[in-house]
Design a protein around this motif. Structure first.
Motif, PDB file in Angstrom:
ATOM      1  N   PRO A   1       0.868  -1.087   0.331  1.00  0.00           N
ATOM      2  CA  PRO A   1      -0.013   0.363  -0.094  1.00  0.00           C
ATOM      3  C   PRO A   1       0.815   1.457  -0.153  1.00  0.00           C
ATOM      4  O   PRO A   1       2.500   1.430   0.283  1.00  0.00           O
ATOM      5  CB  PRO A   1      -1.284  -0.071   0.997  1.00  0.00           C
ATOM      6  CG  PRO A   1      -0.358  -1.244   2.267  1.00  0.00           C
ATOM      7  CD  PRO A   1       0.458  -1.711   1.094  1.00  0.00           C
ATOM      8  N   GLU A   2       0.398   1.991  -0.382  1.00  0.00           N
ATOM      9  CA  GLU A   2       1.041   3.468  -0.358  1.00  0.00           C
ATOM     10  C   GLU A   2       0.006   4.758   0.376  1.00  0.00           C
ATOM     11  O   GLU A   2      -0.416   5.217  -0.512  1.00  0.00           O
ATOM     12  CB  GLU A   2       1.258   4.168  -1.892  1.00  0.00           C
ATOM     13  CG  GLU A   2       2.176   3.403  -3.310  1.00  0.00           C
ATOM     14  CD  GLU A   2       2.317   3.183  -3.896  1.00  0.00           C
ATOM     15  OE1 GLU A   2       1.357   4.099  -4.807  1.00  0.00           O
ATOM     16  OE2 GLU A   2       3.069   2.735  -4.914  1.00  0.00           O
ATOM     17  N   VAL A   3       0.722   4.552   0.660  1.00  0.00           N
ATOM     18  CA  VAL A   3      -0.115   5.628   2.278  1.00  0.00           C
ATOM     19  C   VAL A   3       0.447   6.884   2.745  1.00  0.00           C
ATOM     20  O   VAL A   3       1.868   6.204   3.049  1.00  0.00           O
ATOM     21  CB  VAL A   3      -0.564   5.395   3.360  1.00  0.00           C
ATOM     22  CG1 VAL A   3      -2.037   5.945   4.348  1.00  0.00           C
ATOM     23  CG2 VAL A   3      -1.728   3.609   2.802  1.00  0.00           C
TER      24      VAL A   3
ATOM     25  N   ALA B   1      -9.339   0.734   7.817  1.00  0.00           N
ATOM     26  CA  ALA B   1      -8.944  -0.402   6.749  1.00  0.00           C
ATOM     27  C   ALA B   1      -9.252  -1.319   6.830  1.00  0.00           C
ATOM     28  O   ALA B   1      -9.878  -2.623   6.875  1.00  0.00           O
ATOM     29  CB  ALA B   1      -8.129  -0.573   5.538  1.00  0.00           C
ATOM     30  N   ALA B   2      -8.378  -2.344   7.813  1.00  0.00           N
ATOM     31  CA  ALA B   2      -7.978  -3.048   9.048  1.00  0.00           C
ATOM     32  C   ALA B   2      -9.803  -3.385   9.899  1.00  0.00           C
ATOM     33  O   ALA B   2     -10.174  -4.769   9.904  1.00  0.00           O
ATOM     34  CB  ALA B   2      -6.546  -3.143  10.137  1.00  0.00           C
TER      35      ALA B   2
ATOM     36  N   LEU C   1     -14.658   3.362   0.075  1.00  0.00           N
ATOM     37  CA  LEU C   1     -13.692   2.100  -0.747  1.00  0.00           C
ATOM     38  C   LEU C   1     -11.971   2.382  -0.587  1.00  0.00           C
ATOM     39  O   LEU C   1     -11.381   1.779  -1.627  1.00  0.00           O
ATOM     40  CB  LEU C   1     -14.114   2.710  -1.681  1.00  0.00           C
ATOM     41  CG  LEU C   1     -16.173   1.950  -1.899  1.00  0.00           C
ATOM     42  CD1 LEU C   1     -17.021   2.665  -2.805  1.00  0.00           C
ATOM     43  CD2 LEU C   1     -15.531   0.169  -2.578  1.00  0.00           C
ATOM     44  N   ARG C   2     -12.043   3.875  -0.645  1.00  0.00           N
ATOM     45  CA  ARG C   2     -10.393   4.167  -1.030  1.00  0.00           C
ATOM     46  C   ARG C   2      -9.083   3.558   0.197  1.00  0.00           C
ATOM     47  O   ARG C   2      -8.453   3.052  -1.161  1.00  0.00           O
ATOM     48  CB  ARG C   2     -10.523   5.338  -1.558  1.00  0.00           C
ATOM     49  CG  ARG C   2      -8.950   5.792  -1.583  1.00  0.00           C
ATOM     50  CD  ARG C   2      -8.871   7.489  -1.832  1.00  0.00           C
ATOM     51  NE  ARG C   2      -9.645   8.719  -0.954  1.00  0.00           N
ATOM     52  CZ  ARG C   2     -10.730   9.023  -0.994  1.00  0.00           C
ATOM     53  NH1 ARG C   2     -11.482   8.923  -2.109  1.00  0.00           N
ATOM     54  NH2 ARG C   2     -11.318   9.695  -0.389  1.00  0.00           N
ATOM     55  N   VAL C   3      -9.666   3.731   0.813  1.00  0.00           N
ATOM     56  CA  VAL C   3      -8.582   3.330   1.840  1.00  0.00           C
ATOM     57  C   VAL C   3      -8.256   2.157   1.770  1.00  0.00           C
ATOM     58  O   VAL C   3      -7.317   1.456   2.080  1.00  0.00           O
ATOM     59  CB  VAL C   3      -9.290   3.852   3.731  1.00  0.00           C
ATOM     60  CG1 VAL C   3      -8.540   3.583   4.395  1.00  0.00           C
ATOM     61  CG2 VAL C   3      -9.444   5.359   3.667  1.00  0.00           C
TER      62      VAL C   3
ATOM     63  N   ARG D   1      -4.868  -0.192   1.162  1.00  0.00           N
ATOM     64  CA  ARG D   1      -3.966  -1.069   1.814  1.00  0.00           C
ATOM     65  C   ARG D   1      -4.611  -2.620   1.224  1.00  0.00           C
ATOM     66  O   ARG D   1      -2.998  -3.658   1.915  1.00  0.00           O
ATOM     67  CB  ARG D   1      -5.089  -0.681   3.322  1.00  0.00           C
ATOM     68  CG  ARG D   1      -4.397  -2.070   4.432  1.00  0.00           C
ATOM     69  CD  ARG D   1      -2.790  -1.864   5.247  1.00  0.00           C
ATOM     70  NE  ARG D   1      -2.830  -2.693   5.722  1.00  0.00           N
ATOM     71  CZ  ARG D   1      -2.140  -4.002   5.486  1.00  0.00           C
ATOM     72  NH1 ARG D   1      -1.950  -4.512   3.819  1.00  0.00           N
ATOM     73  NH2 ARG D   1      -1.221  -4.555   5.952  1.00  0.00           N
ATOM     74  N   PHE D   2      -5.554  -3.066   0.296  1.00  0.00           N
ATOM     75  CA  PHE D   2      -5.650  -4.439   0.443  1.00  0.00           C
ATOM     76  C   PHE D   2      -5.169  -4.882  -1.191  1.00  0.00           C
ATOM     77  O   PHE D   2      -5.541  -6.589  -1.662  1.00  0.00           O
ATOM     78  CB  PHE D   2      -6.959  -5.256   1.459  1.00  0.00           C
ATOM     79  CG  PHE D   2      -6.625  -5.029   2.783  1.00  0.00           C
ATOM     80  CD1 PHE D   2      -5.829  -5.386   3.772  1.00  0.00           C
ATOM     81  CD2 PHE D   2      -7.590  -3.889   3.172  1.00  0.00           C
ATOM     82  CE1 PHE D   2      -5.340  -5.304   5.359  1.00  0.00           C
ATOM     83  CE2 PHE D   2      -7.401  -4.176   4.921  1.00  0.00           C
ATOM     84  CZ  PHE D   2      -7.032  -4.913   6.338  1.00  0.00           C
ATOM     85  N   GLY D   3      -5.422  -3.952  -2.142  1.00  0.00           N
ATOM     86  CA  GLY D   3      -5.527  -4.017  -3.486  1.00  0.00           C
ATOM     87  C   GLY D   3      -7.070  -3.901  -4.053  1.00  0.00           C
ATOM     88  O   GLY D   3      -7.428  -4.573  -5.160  1.00  0.00           O
ATOM     89  N   VAL D   4      -7.533  -4.505  -3.223  1.00  0.00           N
ATOM     90  CA  VAL D   4      -9.535  -4.957  -3.763  1.00  0.00           C
ATOM     91  C   VAL D   4     -10.455  -4.426  -2.877  1.00  0.00           C
ATOM     92  O   VAL D   4     -10.076  -3.567  -1.884  1.00  0.00           O
ATOM     93  CB  VAL D   4      -9.801  -6.179  -3.411  1.00  0.00           C
ATOM     94  CG1 VAL D   4      -8.330  -7.158  -4.720  1.00  0.00           C
ATOM     95  CG2 VAL D   4      -9.450  -6.923  -2.466  1.00  0.00           C
TER      96      VAL D   4
END
Length: 249
Positions: free
Chosen positions: A134-136, A148-149, A180-182, A186-189
């Motif tokens: 993830p790029e955060v 996200a978690a 949705l964005r966050v 984080r998880f790519g889906v």
């Protein structure tokens, strides 16, 4: 399987043919991984993925031998996840990763043994980390990762329930777009794709290990109807549930 390697000078495996997929997480120290003629130095925070069937060498640095956690995994469900999210890559190294999933897996095994649903959710998280780190931005990393978690946990806890993205956003008092964005960062889906994925993984086990009908499995896992479930299952596994059950016997 889950294990730990303590710092030990001279620890090595040279030209090892890997019989299972595995993930290493370097806790401290450093070492080296050699694959396809290239040598890579690894150190604390690095996550190393190696696909089953790969010939690889790895060893610790003689002066700063690493401590690492490792997970070995195999099976139809795992192969499907790897093919969907990682593809045919034989080895991947990701830097700056968190050891949290490894600690969670150790905790699950210690507290409840082989809880397949929880372990698969953790493994899925690790596979997504391998697929796309993830790029955060640092300023918002902790809050965004926490959200996200929390969303992922919300979904894991409602594996068999029906809910909408609006329901999730309302539960966490955030906009659907932000959620949705966050989650995807984080998880790519998307949350919806993640929910579908873990339900289909669970469906595979129901088909192999129970005598429930296809309709009952669809109902238990919260699919709209048997037809929708069968279509989703075929899209992922290449066969309809009935055929998959017959081939698994």
């Amino acid at each position: 399987t889950f294990g730990k390697v303590y710092p030990r000078p001279g620890y090595s495996h040279i030209n090892r043919f890997v019989g299972r997929n595995f993930l290493d997480y370097i806790v401290s120290g450093k070492g080296y991984v050699e694959f396809d003629g290239e040598r890579h130095e690894v150190s604390a925070g690095d996550l190393i993925y190696v696909r089953k069937g790969t010939l690889i060498s790895y060893w610790t640095d003689p002066d700063e031998p690493y401590e690492k956690l490792w997970i070995g995994f195999d099976g139809t469900s795992v192969e499907a996840l790897i093919n969907d999210y990682i593809g045919r890559e034989r080895m991947i190294i990701r830097h700056g990763c968190s050891p949290e999933p490894f600690f969670k897996m150790k905790s699950v095994i210690a507290s409840s043994g082989y809880d397949e649903r929880r372990l698969m959710a953790i493994l899925f998280e690790l596979i997504l980390t391998v697929a796309k780190l993830p790029e955060v931005s640092p300023q918002s990393m902790s809050e965004r990762e926490e959200l996200a978690a929390s969303v992922r946990q919300y979904i894991d806890d409602r594996l068999t329930e029906r809910f909408s993205l609006d329901d999730i956003a309302e539960h966490f008092h955030v906009s659907k777009r932000h959620m949705l964005r966050v989650f995807k960062e984080r998880f790519g889906v998307t949350p919806g794709a993640y929910h579908s994925e873990i339900r289909l993984v669970a469906a595979e086990r129901y088909l192999v290990e129970t005598q429930l009908s296809i309709g009952d499995i669809a109902s238990v896992l919260g699919f709209a109807d048997q037809s929708f479930f069968s279509t989703a299952f075929k899209k992922k596994y290449g066969v309809y549930p009935t055929a998959f059950r017959k081939e698994s016997k």
